[in-house]
Design an enzyme around this catalytic site. Structure first.
Site, PDB file in Angstrom:
ATOM      1  N   LEU A  66      16.368  57.567   2.999  1.00  0.00           N
ATOM      2  CA  LEU A  66      17.580  57.095   3.800  1.00  0.00           C
ATOM      3  C   LEU A  66      17.467  57.589   5.152  1.00  0.00           C
ATOM      4  CD1 LEU A  66      19.923  56.221   0.876  1.00  0.00           C
ATOM      5  CD2 LEU A  66      18.774  54.232   2.178  1.00  0.00           C
ATOM      6  N   PRO A  67      17.870  57.036   6.084  1.00  0.00           N
ATOM      7  CA  PRO A  67      17.912  57.549   7.483  1.00  0.00           C
ATOM      8  C   PRO A  67      18.804  58.814   7.639  1.00  0.00           C
ATOM      9  CG  PRO A  67      17.993  55.142   7.685  1.00  0.00           C
ATOM     10  CD  PRO A  67      18.413  55.602   6.176  1.00  0.00           C
ATOM     11  N   LYS A 171      13.283  72.346   5.272  1.00  0.00           N
ATOM     12  CA  LYS A 171      13.046  71.133   6.049  1.00  0.00           C
ATOM     13  C   LYS A 171      13.355  71.293   7.595  1.00  0.00           C
ATOM     14  CE  LYS A 171      11.825  66.888   7.149  1.00  0.00           C
ATOM     15  NZ  LYS A 171      10.836  66.646   7.577  1.00  0.00           N
ATOM     16  N   LYS A 240      18.502  64.074  15.043  1.00  0.00           N
ATOM     17  CA  LYS A 240      19.353  64.303  13.982  1.00  0.00           C
ATOM     18  C   LYS A 240      18.823  65.571  13.356  1.00  0.00           C
ATOM     19  CE  LYS A 240      17.924  62.691  10.048  1.00  0.00           C
ATOM     20  NZ  LYS A 240      17.699  62.196   8.795  1.00  0.00           N
TER      21      LYS A 240
HETATM   22  P1  NAD Z   1      13.304  54.474   8.221  1.00  0.00           P
HETATM   23  O1  NAD Z   1      14.523  53.901   9.155  1.00  0.00           O
HETATM   24  O2  NAD Z   1      11.998  53.674   8.657  1.00  0.00           O
HETATM   25  O3  NAD Z   1      13.629  53.773   6.782  1.00  0.00           O
HETATM   26  C1  NAD Z   1      14.993  53.909   6.145  1.00  0.00           C
HETATM   27  C2  NAD Z   1      15.326  52.606   5.208  1.00  0.00           C
HETATM   28  O4  NAD Z   1      16.450  52.586   4.636  1.00  0.00           O
HETATM   29  C3  NAD Z   1      15.088  51.277   5.989  1.00  0.00           C
HETATM   30  O5  NAD Z   1      14.072  50.453   5.129  1.00  0.00           O
HETATM   31  C4  NAD Z   1      16.427  50.729   5.778  1.00  0.00           C
HETATM   32  O6  NAD Z   1      16.715  49.302   5.663  1.00  0.00           O
HETATM   33  C5  NAD Z   1      16.964  51.392   4.723  1.00  0.00           C
HETATM   34  N1  NAD Z   1      18.297  51.683   4.538  1.00  0.00           N
HETATM   35  C6  NAD Z   1      19.463  51.829   5.427  1.00  0.00           C
HETATM   36  N2  NAD Z   1      20.581  51.876   5.093  1.00  0.00           N
HETATM   37  C7  NAD Z   1      20.556  51.349   3.597  1.00  0.00           C
HETATM   38  C8  NAD Z   1      21.484  51.271   2.701  1.00  0.00           C
HETATM   39  N3  NAD Z   1      22.833  51.197   3.094  1.00  0.00           N
HETATM   40  N4  NAD Z   1      21.159  50.645   1.602  1.00  0.00           N
HETATM   41  C9  NAD Z   1      19.679  50.593   1.339  1.00  0.00           C
HETATM   42  N5  NAD Z   1      18.874  50.561   2.062  1.00  0.00           N
HETATM   43  C10 NAD Z   1      19.074  51.426   3.366  1.00  0.00           C
HETATM   44  O7  NAD Z   1      13.269  55.805   8.254  1.00  0.00           O
HETATM   45  P2  NAD Z   1      11.976  56.568   7.654  1.00  0.00           P
HETATM   46  O8  NAD Z   1      11.308  57.232   9.007  1.00  0.00           O
HETATM   47  O9  NAD Z   1      11.360  56.091   6.569  1.00  0.00           O
HETATM   48  O10 NAD Z   1      12.887  58.198   7.353  1.00  0.00           O
HETATM   49  C11 NAD Z   1      13.392  58.231   5.991  1.00  0.00           C
HETATM   50  C12 NAD Z   1      14.055  59.393   5.827  1.00  0.00           C
HETATM   51  O11 NAD Z   1      12.857  60.402   5.787  1.00  0.00           O
HETATM   52  C13 NAD Z   1      14.804  60.110   7.106  1.00  0.00           C
HETATM   53  O12 NAD Z   1      15.945  60.972   6.426  1.00  0.00           O
HETATM   54  C14 NAD Z   1      13.950  60.783   7.725  1.00  0.00           C
HETATM   55  O13 NAD Z   1      14.521  61.979   8.684  1.00  0.00           O
HETATM   56  C15 NAD Z   1      13.118  61.448   6.954  1.00  0.00           C
HETATM   57  N6  NAD Z   1      11.347  61.684   7.389  1.00  0.00           N
HETATM   58  C16 NAD Z   1      11.006  60.649   7.929  1.00  0.00           C
HETATM   59  C17 NAD Z   1       9.484  61.119   8.143  1.00  0.00           C
HETATM   60  C18 NAD Z   1       8.820  60.142   9.572  1.00  0.00           C
HETATM   61  O14 NAD Z   1       7.672  60.656   9.922  1.00  0.00           O
HETATM   62  N7  NAD Z   1       9.229  58.983   9.528  1.00  0.00           N
HETATM   63  C19 NAD Z   1       9.018  62.167   7.892  1.00  0.00           C
HETATM   64  C20 NAD Z   1       9.531  63.181   7.180  1.00  0.00           C
HETATM   65  C21 NAD Z   1      11.010  62.938   6.786  1.00  0.00           C
END
Ligand code: NAD
Length: 298
Positions: A66-67, A171, A240
């Site tokens: 999740l974000p 991380k 963030k």
């Molecule tokens: P994203 O925004 O693409 O995905 C998040 C998902 O969570 C979305 O599909 C959204 O609809 C869902 N969501 C939001 N609120 C919700 C709720 N209340 N209930 C259910 N679903 C909900 O984000 P991401 O890029 O996939 O990143 C996810 C996490 O991983 C973050 O914490 C980010 O910091 C971390 N991360 C991301 C990357 C990257 O390269 N994108 C790499 C490493 C870590």
């Protein structure tokens, strides 16, 4: 068949990670607030849950990607959240949430007999698709030993320690460096372009020189020099991560001067381009006032 697991948050990272787990034989119970990301999983045999609580009533192990920390807290502890589920025993948080939130959630879940596992990942969308993420885990050792075979499907798994939040701190330290590398590479390469050097040549030289970093080996070749700006990580999430890392450092009495400069650059980027923009667009923020363009479409 491997254990059926719950997966909440099928975004840029969640979708490829959940896909790999399904391909490894795990049955999936999935949930996301966006309907369009659920469909492809249902077609492959996953079950849809109506809420986070529903997921946690149908699987012992629930993974979340999740974000932000507040969303993780809400999805785990809030109304209709995981903690109300009747079956869940372990919650694995793949998100970047910072050590404090992770530790607070862990303490509250422990009262209900549920183990919270900090499990942030690094390696981007490409690493998630290829199963080559760095998977950083902190939790009780027996829980780690049980989860390791499942987590190996998404990457190289590291046991950071038993202290809640330690994997999150690991991380954040990594991402502070990644954010710094992206910002300084954007500035250095823009300066070189302003001086008349071809940015593709710069990237080639840097990548066999001492300035090499993940911005020059990954982000510039894949998403910046071709001006696609489609790396799959948002500005809001990068900001963030830097903010959370500095809050932790400041909480420990540290004054990290470079990190403060990096935070203010990502704050500016967040203000100017918006939290949803791809973070590689930082190059546009730097090049515009310089009156140059780094790379060309194609
Ligand atoms: P994203 O925004 O693409 O995905 C998040 C998902 O969570 C979305 O599909 C959204 O609809 C869902 N969501 C939001 N609120 C919700 C709720 N209340 N209930 C259910 N679903 C909900 O984000 P991401 O890029 O996939 O990143 C996810 C996490 O991983 C973050 O914490 C980010 O910091 C971390 N991360 C991301 C990357 C990257 O390269 N994108 C790499 C490493 C870590």
């Amino acid at each position: 068949m491997a254990e059926t697991i719950g997966f909440i948050g099928l975004g840029n990272m969640g979708t490829p990670m959940a896909t790999r787990l399904a391909e490894a034989g795990h049955g999936l119970v999935v949930h996301d607030t966006r309907d369009n990301v659920i469909g492809p999983f249902l077609e492959k045999g996953a079950a849809r849950a109506g809420s986070a609580e529903d997921v946690a009533s149908r699987a012992e192990t629930v993974l979340v990607s999740l974000p932000t920390p507040d969303i993780v807290e809400k999805v785990v502890l809030g109304e209709g959240g995981i903690s109300g589920g009747s079956m869940v025993k372990t919650v694995v948080d793949l998100s970047t949430t910072g050590p404090r939130v992770g530790a607070a959630i862990a303490a509250k879940l422990k009262e209900r007999g549920i183990t919270f596992v900090d499990c942030p990942v690094s390696g981007g969308v490409g690493g998630a698709k290829a199963g080559t993420l760095a998977v950083m885990v902190s939790c009780p050792r027996p829980t780690y030993d049980r989860l390791e075979p499942m987590l190996k499907n998404i990457g190289k798994v590291f046991f950071i320690g038993e202290a809640p939040g330690s994997a999150q701190m690991m991380k954040l330290c990594n991402n502070l460096m990644s954010a710094s590398a992206m910002a300084i590479a954007a500035e250095a390469i823009t300066a070189g372009v302003k001086a008349g050097i071809d940015p593709a040549v710069m990237v080639d030289v840097i990548n066999v020189s001492s300035g090499m970093n993940t911005a020059t080996t990954q982000k510039f070749p894949k998403s910046i020099l071709n001006r696609r700006f489609d790396y799959g990580f948002s500005t809001g999430l990068m900001f963030k991560d830097v903010r959370l890392c500095l809050e932790e450092a400041e909480g420990m009495g540290l004054d990290l001067e470079t990190a403060k400069a990096v935070r203010s650059i990502w704050q500016k980027m967040n203000d100017q381009f918006g939290p949803e923009s791809d973070f590689t667009r930082i190059v546009e923020m730097v090049e515009r006032p310089a009156g140059v363009t780094v790379g060309k479409p194609g």
